[in-house]
Design a protein around this motif. Structure first.
Motif, PDB file in Angstrom:
ATOM      1  N   ASP A 150      58.155  86.322  12.263  1.00 37.56           N
ATOM      2  CA  ASP A 150      58.357  87.767  12.154  1.00 37.56           C
ATOM      3  C   ASP A 150      57.827  88.433  13.416  1.00 37.56           C
ATOM      4  OD1 ASP A 150      59.399  88.345   9.326  1.00 37.56           O
ATOM      5  OD2 ASP A 150      57.741  86.970   8.942  1.00 37.56           O
ATOM      6  N   PHE A 151      58.581  89.384  13.912  1.00 38.84           N
ATOM      7  CA  PHE A 151      58.221  90.020  15.168  1.00 38.84           C
ATOM      8  C   PHE A 151      57.289  91.218  14.915  1.00 38.84           C
ATOM      9  CE2 PHE A 151      62.805  88.696  16.116  1.00 38.84           C
ATOM     10  CZ  PHE A 151      62.413  87.412  16.493  1.00 38.84           C
ATOM     11  N   THR A 152      56.038  91.041  15.230  1.00 38.18           N
ATOM     12  CA  THR A 152      55.099  92.168  15.147  1.00 38.18           C
ATOM     13  C   THR A 152      55.145  93.004  16.416  1.00 38.18           C
ATOM     14  OG1 THR A 152      53.342  90.722  15.967  1.00 38.18           O
ATOM     15  CG2 THR A 152      53.580  90.920  13.581  1.00 38.18           C
ATOM     16  N   ALA A 153      55.677  92.388  17.470  1.00 40.96           N
ATOM     17  CA  ALA A 153      55.907  93.068  18.742  1.00 40.96           C
ATOM     18  C   ALA A 153      57.088  92.370  19.403  1.00 40.96           C
ATOM     19  CB  ALA A 153      54.669  92.985  19.637  1.00 40.96           C
ATOM     20  N   PRO A 154      57.813  93.054  20.278  1.00 41.97           N
ATOM     21  CA  PRO A 154      58.961  92.416  20.923  1.00 41.97           C
ATOM     22  C   PRO A 154      58.542  91.149  21.674  1.00 41.97           C
ATOM     23  CG  PRO A 154      58.967  94.770  21.329  1.00 41.97           C
ATOM     24  CD  PRO A 154      57.647  94.454  20.701  1.00 41.97           C
ATOM     25  N   PRO A 155      59.112  89.975  21.317  1.00 43.65           N
ATOM     26  CA  PRO A 155      58.740  88.756  22.030  1.00 43.65           C
ATOM     27  C   PRO A 155      59.278  88.745  23.449  1.00 43.65           C
ATOM     28  CG  PRO A 155      60.507  88.328  20.466  1.00 43.65           C
ATOM     29  CD  PRO A 155      60.084  89.740  20.245  1.00 43.65           C
ATOM     30  N   LEU A 262      64.760  78.369  22.307  1.00 49.66           N
ATOM     31  CA  LEU A 262      64.202  78.974  21.101  1.00 49.66           C
ATOM     32  C   LEU A 262      63.568  80.332  21.409  1.00 49.66           C
ATOM     33  CD1 LEU A 262      63.585  78.554  18.063  1.00 49.66           C
ATOM     34  CD2 LEU A 262      61.406  77.536  18.767  1.00 49.66           C
ATOM     35  N   LEU A 263      62.740  80.388  22.453  1.00 45.49           N
ATOM     36  CA  LEU A 263      62.100  81.660  22.814  1.00 45.49           C
ATOM     37  C   LEU A 263      63.135  82.697  23.231  1.00 45.49           C
ATOM     38  CD1 LEU A 263      58.981  80.363  24.791  1.00 45.49           C
ATOM     39  CD2 LEU A 263      59.109  81.112  22.399  1.00 45.49           C
ATOM     40  N   ARG A 264      64.193  82.231  23.866  1.00 48.26           N
ATOM     41  CA  ARG A 264      65.270  83.144  24.227  1.00 48.26           C
ATOM     42  C   ARG A 264      65.942  83.698  22.974  1.00 48.26           C
ATOM     43  NH1 ARG A 264      70.474  83.860  24.589  1.00 48.26           N
ATOM     44  NH2 ARG A 264      71.422  84.895  26.394  1.00 48.26           N
ATOM     45  N   ALA A 265      66.119  82.846  21.952  1.00 51.16           N
ATOM     46  CA  ALA A 265      66.722  83.306  20.691  1.00 51.16           C
ATOM     47  C   ALA A 265      65.843  84.352  20.013  1.00 51.16           C
ATOM     48  CB  ALA A 265      66.955  82.115  19.758  1.00 51.16           C
ATOM     49  N   ALA A 268      66.363  87.561  21.855  1.00 51.60           N
ATOM     50  CA  ALA A 268      67.694  88.114  21.580  1.00 51.60           C
ATOM     51  C   ALA A 268      67.746  88.746  20.195  1.00 51.60           C
ATOM     52  CB  ALA A 268      68.748  87.021  21.714  1.00 51.60           C
ATOM     53  N   ASP A 269      67.133  88.078  19.194  1.00 54.91           N
ATOM     54  CA  ASP A 269      67.120  88.647  17.842  1.00 54.91           C
ATOM     55  C   ASP A 269      66.338  89.955  17.808  1.00 54.91           C
ATOM     56  OD1 ASP A 269      68.711  86.738  16.631  1.00 54.91           O
ATOM     57  OD2 ASP A 269      67.034  85.445  16.065  1.00 54.91           O
ATOM     58  N   ALA A 270      65.213  89.990  18.507  1.00 56.07           N
ATOM     59  CA  ALA A 270      64.425  91.230  18.558  1.00 56.07           C
ATOM     60  C   ALA A 270      65.230  92.344  19.213  1.00 56.07           C
ATOM     61  CB  ALA A 270      63.125  90.983  19.304  1.00 56.07           C
ATOM     62  N   GLY A 273      67.438  94.130  17.009  1.00 54.82           N
ATOM     63  CA  GLY A 273      66.779  94.890  15.970  1.00 54.82           C
ATOM     64  C   GLY A 273      66.417  94.094  14.748  1.00 54.82           C
ATOM     65  N   ARG A 274      66.469  92.747  14.855  1.00 53.05           N
ATOM     66  CA  ARG A 274      66.140  91.898  13.698  1.00 53.05           C
ATOM     67  C   ARG A 274      64.630  91.865  13.470  1.00 53.05           C
ATOM     68  NH1 ARG A 274      70.911  92.895  12.438  1.00 53.05           N
ATOM     69  NH2 ARG A 274      72.559  91.714  13.472  1.00 53.05           N
ATOM     70  N   LYS A 275      64.261  91.606  12.208  1.00 59.28           N
ATOM     71  CA  LYS A 275      62.844  91.513  11.860  1.00 59.28           C
ATOM     72  C   LYS A 275      62.216  90.211  12.336  1.00 59.28           C
ATOM     73  CE  LYS A 275      63.168  94.336   7.657  1.00 59.28           C
ATOM     74  NZ  LYS A 275      63.047  94.312   6.166  1.00 59.28           N
ATOM     75  N   GLY A 276      63.045  89.167  12.467  1.00 60.55           N
ATOM     76  CA  GLY A 276      62.526  87.871  12.858  1.00 60.55           C
ATOM     77  C   GLY A 276      63.640  86.867  13.046  1.00 60.55           C
TER      78      GLY A 276
END
Length: 311
Positions: A150-155, A262-265, A268-270, A273-276
């Motif tokens: 889950d993204f608590t901050a933009p990765p 994986l980190l790029r994904a 990209a999801d963040a 606007g995705r939650k995770g």
């Protein structure tokens, strides 16, 4: 007396089947883990023949109370099956199990095999279904962990790697390279059956959640080395991206390509606007994938066991 009408499923049955599957999910998990899109995609899966491979059981009021299917995997003897019965329904389960196991054996015979290797996925939390599978002669084969971050901050996107270029799947050459990497990179994975490009492409195109722009091929010095194919499977219910496939050719392993993709994904999801981000990993994977995902910040949130038997 229990009376059930069993018929073949139609594409138009997706909503009714989803209602049944949702009831099963709720009874076991406490929440619905299957979307309407999941069911709709099952019904048009290219290797699934609705006229021979599926059964929808209804009660006297026409309400779906059972859903079962058998689905071949390429030209192999491996057949996936499913049996779901609405909680509280009696006198139906044994008949559906007999239908799917019989059809699995028929599928194998049609493909020239002397028997079938039958797999069924069971939520770790589903004690009742686990007992049913064991009673039918199935044994545990492997376990898939659902991993989530889950993204608590933009990765942050990953740092560039020497000689690495990334290419998206709107281009046919990229898709063909992704197919090659997938087939070779997954060759030793549990239950993986190699398929040609046309079958690979057809299956993905048939999925409503597919997005070719989320297919990435990593080339090293111009040569295909790794691939990641994400899709929208968990957007409707979890508002998360989903990494369906992440593969690296054996000759390129250990260079950080999988982690980079994986980190790029995540990034990209963040950005979407995705939650995770969610993915599934085989705990008996021939590569140390589980460690990669946990080190990247993912955590296990569910376990799905695969049970197997020969018929």
């Amino acid at each position: 007396m229990n009376t059930h009408r069993i018929r073949r499923p139609q594409v138009e049955d997706a909503a009714a089947i989803h209602d049944l599957v949702s009831a099963c999910d709720l009874a076991v998990l406490g929440h619905v883990d299957t979307t309407l899109e999941d069911i709709a995609d099952e019904l048009v899966e290219p290797e699934f023949d609705r006229d021979t491979d599926g059964w929808l059981a209804e009660d006297s009021d026409g309400r779906p109370v059972g859903w079962a299917w058998a689905c071949r995997k390429g030209d192999s003897d491996n057949v996936d099956v499913e049996v779901l019965v609405r909680p509280g329904t009696e006198g139906l389960s044994a008949g559906l199990w007999a239908l799917v196991l019989g059809r699995a054996k028929e599928i194998a015979a049609e493909l020239g095999h002397s028997g079938a290797t039958v797999d069924i996925g069971v939520y770790r939390a589903d004690e009742g279904k686990r007992a049913e599978a064991e009673a039918k002669g199935f044994q545990p084969a492997t376990s898939f962990h659902r991993m989530r971050i889950d993204f608590t901050a933009p990765p942050a996107p990953p740092e560039p790697l020497p000689g690495l270029t990334l290419h998206t799947g709107e281009d046919e050459e990229v898709r063909r390279q992704a197919h090659l990497v997938h087939q070779e990179g997954f060759a030793d994975h549990f239950g993986f059956i190699k398929v040609d490009y046309d079958a690979w492409y057809e299956r993905r195109t048939a999925q409503s959640v597919n997005d070719w722009s989320q297919l990435i091929v990593a080339r090293v010095d111009g040569e295909p080395a790794a691939m990641l194919h994400a899709n929208n499977a968990f957007v409707p219910d979890e508002d998360c991206g989903y990494v369906g496939t992440l593969a690296t050719l054996p000759a390129y392993r250990g260079r950080g390509l999988g982690r980079h993709l994986l980190l790029r994904a995540f990034a990209a999801d963040a950005a979407r606007g995705r939650k995770g981000t969610i993915l599934h990993v085989d705990s008996n994977n021939t590569t140390p994938a589980l460690g990669l995902y946990t080190s990247a910040g993912m955590r296990p949130v569910m376990v799905i066991d695969v049970w197997r038997r020969r018929v």
